[in-house]
Design a protein around this motif. Structure first.
Motif, PDB file in Angstrom:
ATOM      1  N   SER A  44      27.006 -18.531  10.220  1.00  0.00           N
ATOM      2  CA  SER A  44      27.668 -18.019  11.415  1.00  0.00           C
ATOM      3  C   SER A  44      28.002 -19.172  12.364  1.00  0.00           C
ATOM      4  CB  SER A  44      26.775 -16.998  12.106  1.00  0.00           C
ATOM      5  OG  SER A  44      27.376 -16.526  13.275  1.00  0.00           O
ATOM      6  N   ASP A  45      27.064 -20.108  12.501  1.00  0.00           N
ATOM      7  CA  ASP A  45      27.316 -21.286  13.341  1.00  0.00           C
ATOM      8  C   ASP A  45      28.446 -22.124  12.763  1.00  0.00           C
ATOM      9  OD1 ASP A  45      25.271 -20.511  15.021  1.00  0.00           O
ATOM     10  OD2 ASP A  45      23.783 -21.880  14.153  1.00  0.00           O
ATOM     11  N   GLU A  46      28.464 -22.259  11.436  1.00  0.00           N
ATOM     12  CA  GLU A  46      29.522 -23.034  10.788  1.00  0.00           C
ATOM     13  C   GLU A  46      30.880 -22.356  10.982  1.00  0.00           C
ATOM     14  OE1 GLU A  46      30.670 -24.948   6.442  1.00  0.00           O
ATOM     15  OE2 GLU A  46      28.905 -23.670   6.622  1.00  0.00           O
ATOM     16  N   LEU A  47      30.919 -21.036  10.869  1.00  0.00           N
ATOM     17  CA  LEU A  47      32.164 -20.299  11.080  1.00  0.00           C
ATOM     18  C   LEU A  47      32.650 -20.480  12.511  1.00  0.00           C
ATOM     19  CD1 LEU A  47      34.323 -18.306  10.066  1.00  0.00           C
ATOM     20  CD2 LEU A  47      32.819 -16.452  10.824  1.00  0.00           C
ATOM     21  N   GLU A  48      31.741 -20.388  13.453  1.00  0.00           N
ATOM     22  CA  GLU A  48      32.123 -20.574  14.852  1.00  0.00           C
ATOM     23  C   GLU A  48      32.651 -21.980  15.091  1.00  0.00           C
ATOM     24  OE1 GLU A  48      30.245 -20.181  19.355  1.00  0.00           O
ATOM     25  OE2 GLU A  48      29.001 -19.727  17.618  1.00  0.00           O
ATOM     26  N   ARG A  49      31.981 -22.982  14.512  1.00  0.00           N
ATOM     27  CA  ARG A  49      32.432 -24.374  14.655  1.00  0.00           C
ATOM     28  C   ARG A  49      33.832 -24.548  14.069  1.00  0.00           C
ATOM     29  NH1 ARG A  49      32.852 -28.420  11.413  1.00  0.00           N
ATOM     30  NH2 ARG A  49      31.747 -27.452   9.687  1.00  0.00           N
ATOM     31  N   LEU A  50      34.060 -23.982  12.870  1.00  0.00           N
ATOM     32  CA  LEU A  50      35.371 -24.097  12.232  1.00  0.00           C
ATOM     33  C   LEU A  50      36.435 -23.341  13.017  1.00  0.00           C
ATOM     34  CD1 LEU A  50      34.320 -23.724   8.492  1.00  0.00           C
ATOM     35  CD2 LEU A  50      35.168 -25.794   9.625  1.00  0.00           C
ATOM     36  N   TYR A  51      36.060 -22.195  13.571  1.00  0.00           N
ATOM     37  CA  TYR A  51      37.001 -21.434  14.376  1.00  0.00           C
ATOM     38  C   TYR A  51      37.426 -22.231  15.607  1.00  0.00           C
ATOM     39  CZ  TYR A  51      39.176 -17.754  17.071  1.00  0.00           C
ATOM     40  OH  TYR A  51      40.074 -17.016  17.809  1.00  0.00           O
ATOM     41  N   LEU A  52      36.448 -22.781  16.303  1.00  0.00           N
ATOM     42  CA  LEU A  52      36.769 -23.553  17.503  1.00  0.00           C
ATOM     43  C   LEU A  52      37.593 -24.796  17.171  1.00  0.00           C
ATOM     44  CD1 LEU A  52      33.365 -23.268  19.407  1.00  0.00           C
ATOM     45  CD2 LEU A  52      35.526 -22.110  19.952  1.00  0.00           C
ATOM     46  N   ALA A  76      43.336 -22.649  16.964  1.00  0.00           N
ATOM     47  CA  ALA A  76      44.575 -22.829  17.728  1.00  0.00           C
ATOM     48  C   ALA A  76      45.662 -23.483  16.871  1.00  0.00           C
ATOM     49  CB  ALA A  76      44.310 -23.676  18.972  1.00  0.00           C
ATOM     50  N   ALA A  77      45.297 -24.509  16.116  1.00  0.00           N
ATOM     51  CA  ALA A  77      46.285 -25.182  15.272  1.00  0.00           C
ATOM     52  C   ALA A  77      46.767 -24.254  14.154  1.00  0.00           C
ATOM     53  CB  ALA A  77      45.692 -26.461  14.682  1.00  0.00           C
ATOM     54  N   LEU A  78      45.847 -23.480  13.570  1.00  0.00           N
ATOM     55  CA  LEU A  78      46.223 -22.545  12.512  1.00  0.00           C
ATOM     56  C   LEU A  78      47.168 -21.490  13.064  1.00  0.00           C
ATOM     57  CD1 LEU A  78      45.948 -21.396   9.633  1.00  0.00           C
ATOM     58  CD2 LEU A  78      44.003 -20.078  10.491  1.00  0.00           C
ATOM     59  N   ARG A  79      46.840 -20.940  14.229  1.00  0.00           N
ATOM     60  CA  ARG A  79      47.711 -19.936  14.833  1.00  0.00           C
ATOM     61  C   ARG A  79      49.089 -20.524  15.108  1.00  0.00           C
ATOM     62  NH1 ARG A  79      50.069 -18.277  19.291  1.00  0.00           N
ATOM     63  NH2 ARG A  79      50.315 -16.063  19.663  1.00  0.00           N
ATOM     64  N   GLY A  80      49.147 -21.764  15.594  1.00  0.00           N
ATOM     65  CA  GLY A  80      50.434 -22.426  15.835  1.00  0.00           C
ATOM     66  C   GLY A  80      51.239 -22.583  14.553  1.00  0.00           C
ATOM     67  N   ARG A  81      50.561 -22.959  13.488  1.00  0.00           N
ATOM     68  CA  ARG A  81      51.240 -23.110  12.192  1.00  0.00           C
ATOM     69  C   ARG A  81      51.783 -21.771  11.715  1.00  0.00           C
ATOM     70  NH1 ARG A  81      54.381 -25.060   8.534  1.00  0.00           N
ATOM     71  NH2 ARG A  81      53.683 -24.760   6.412  1.00  0.00           N
ATOM     72  N   SER A 114      43.527 -14.115  12.144  1.00  0.00           N
ATOM     73  CA  SER A 114      42.272 -13.350  12.069  1.00  0.00           C
ATOM     74  C   SER A 114      41.911 -13.060  10.621  1.00  0.00           C
ATOM     75  CB  SER A 114      42.404 -12.033  12.833  1.00  0.00           C
ATOM     76  OG  SER A 114      42.582 -12.283  14.202  1.00  0.00           O
ATOM     77  N   GLU A 115      42.889 -12.639   9.836  1.00  0.00           N
ATOM     78  CA  GLU A 115      42.647 -12.363   8.426  1.00  0.00           C
ATOM     79  C   GLU A 115      42.185 -13.614   7.693  1.00  0.00           C
ATOM     80  OE1 GLU A 115      42.242 -10.460   4.811  1.00  0.00           O
ATOM     81  OE2 GLU A 115      42.500  -9.560   6.788  1.00  0.00           O
ATOM     82  N   THR A 116      42.763 -14.753   8.047  1.00  0.00           N
ATOM     83  CA  THR A 116      42.370 -16.020   7.418  1.00  0.00           C
ATOM     84  C   THR A 116      40.906 -16.326   7.709  1.00  0.00           C
ATOM     85  OG1 THR A 116      44.633 -16.840   7.616  1.00  0.00           O
ATOM     86  CG2 THR A 116      42.914 -18.476   7.251  1.00  0.00           C
ATOM     87  N   PHE A 117      40.493 -16.143   8.955  1.00  0.00           N
ATOM     88  CA  PHE A 117      39.103 -16.424   9.301  1.00  0.00           C
ATOM     89  C   PHE A 117      38.151 -15.374   8.726  1.00  0.00           C
ATOM     90  CE2 PHE A 117      40.850 -19.543  12.207  1.00  0.00           C
ATOM     91  CZ  PHE A 117      39.946 -20.582  12.042  1.00  0.00           C
ATOM     92  N   LEU A 118      38.614 -14.139   8.564  1.00  0.00           N
ATOM     93  CA  LEU A 118      37.781 -13.144   7.884  1.00  0.00           C
ATOM     94  C   LEU A 118      37.537 -13.542   6.434  1.00  0.00           C
ATOM     95  CD1 LEU A 118      39.101  -9.748   9.251  1.00  0.00           C
ATOM     96  CD2 LEU A 118      36.810 -10.687   9.495  1.00  0.00           C
ATOM     97  N   ARG A 119      38.568 -14.063   5.812  1.00  0.00           N
ATOM     98  CA  ARG A 119      38.402 -14.522   4.422  1.00  0.00           C
ATOM     99  C   ARG A 119      37.474 -15.736   4.362  1.00  0.00           C
ATOM    100  NH1 ARG A 119      43.730 -13.135   0.954  1.00  0.00           N
ATOM    101  NH2 ARG A 119      43.991 -11.043   1.814  1.00  0.00           N
ATOM    102  N   LEU A 120      37.540 -16.598   5.373  1.00  0.00           N
ATOM    103  CA  LEU A 120      36.617 -17.728   5.440  1.00  0.00           C
ATOM    104  C   LEU A 120      35.183 -17.218   5.601  1.00  0.00           C
ATOM    105  CD1 LEU A 120      36.019 -20.752   5.553  1.00  0.00           C
ATOM    106  CD2 LEU A 120      36.449 -20.642   8.020  1.00  0.00           C
TER     107      LEU A 120
END
Length: 165
Positions: free
Chosen positions: A20-28, A32-37, A53-59
């Motif tokens: 969960s900590d790793e997911l939060e770190r990767l999200y932060l 923003a860059a992924l959403r921009g892309r 959101s779907e991308t991070f759910l899959r992560l």
């Protein structure tokens, strides 16, 4: 069965604390860059948000399964891009299917069916009253043949065919 149906999504609450900590770190680090892309690809902010959101759910699902990507940024961009492509394919299929769906008589009432049946009977009886050659000309015209084509089929001039019509 699609890949979404093949493997159920892991709820975020089921992630171990370190994942969960790793997911939060990767999200932060990458959200923003992924959403921009994704926004540059789909040009619709709400759609880009949904795809991110779907991308991070899959992560999260991958992390919960113990399959953390070696290159998280590249993985996120690849999965996000694949989601964009899948969405475009689904949209194109829907666009191609739309005319057929719109042409369907979805809910004709019994009254509508009776009127259509009566109209068809009247049309059949009117066509039946025509002489043989005139009936042939009318039927060919109803099937979409042009006057010159009908004239060639029945062996008349174009003027005679127009007169018969």
């Amino acid at each position: 069965m699609t890949s979404d149906q093949a493997r159920p999504q892991a709820p975020l609450a089921d992630l171990p604390r370190d994942r969960s900590d790793e997911l939060e770190r990767l999200y932060l680090a990458h959200a923003a860059a992924l959403r921009g892309r994704l926004l540059s690809l789909v040009r619709e902010p709400a759609v880009a948000d949904d795809l991110a959101s779907e991308t991070f759910l899959r992560l999260a699902s991958e992390l919960a399964a113990g399959r953390a990507p070696d290159e998280p940024r590249a993985w996120l961009y690849r999965v996000g891009t694949n989601l964009v492509v899948s969405r475009a394919r689904r949209t194109n299929v829907a666009i191609r299917a739309m005319p057929g769906l719109l042409e369907r008589d979805v809910a004709s009432s019994p009254e509508d069916e009776a009127i259509a049946h009566e109209r068809d009977d009247l049309l059949r009886s009117a066509v039946a009253t025509l002489a043989g050659r005139d009936r042939q000309v009318v039927v060919l015209a109803a099937q979409g043949y042009r006057t010159t084509e009908i004239a060639g089929i029945i062996g008349c001039t174009g003027e005679a065919t127009r007169t018969r019509l």
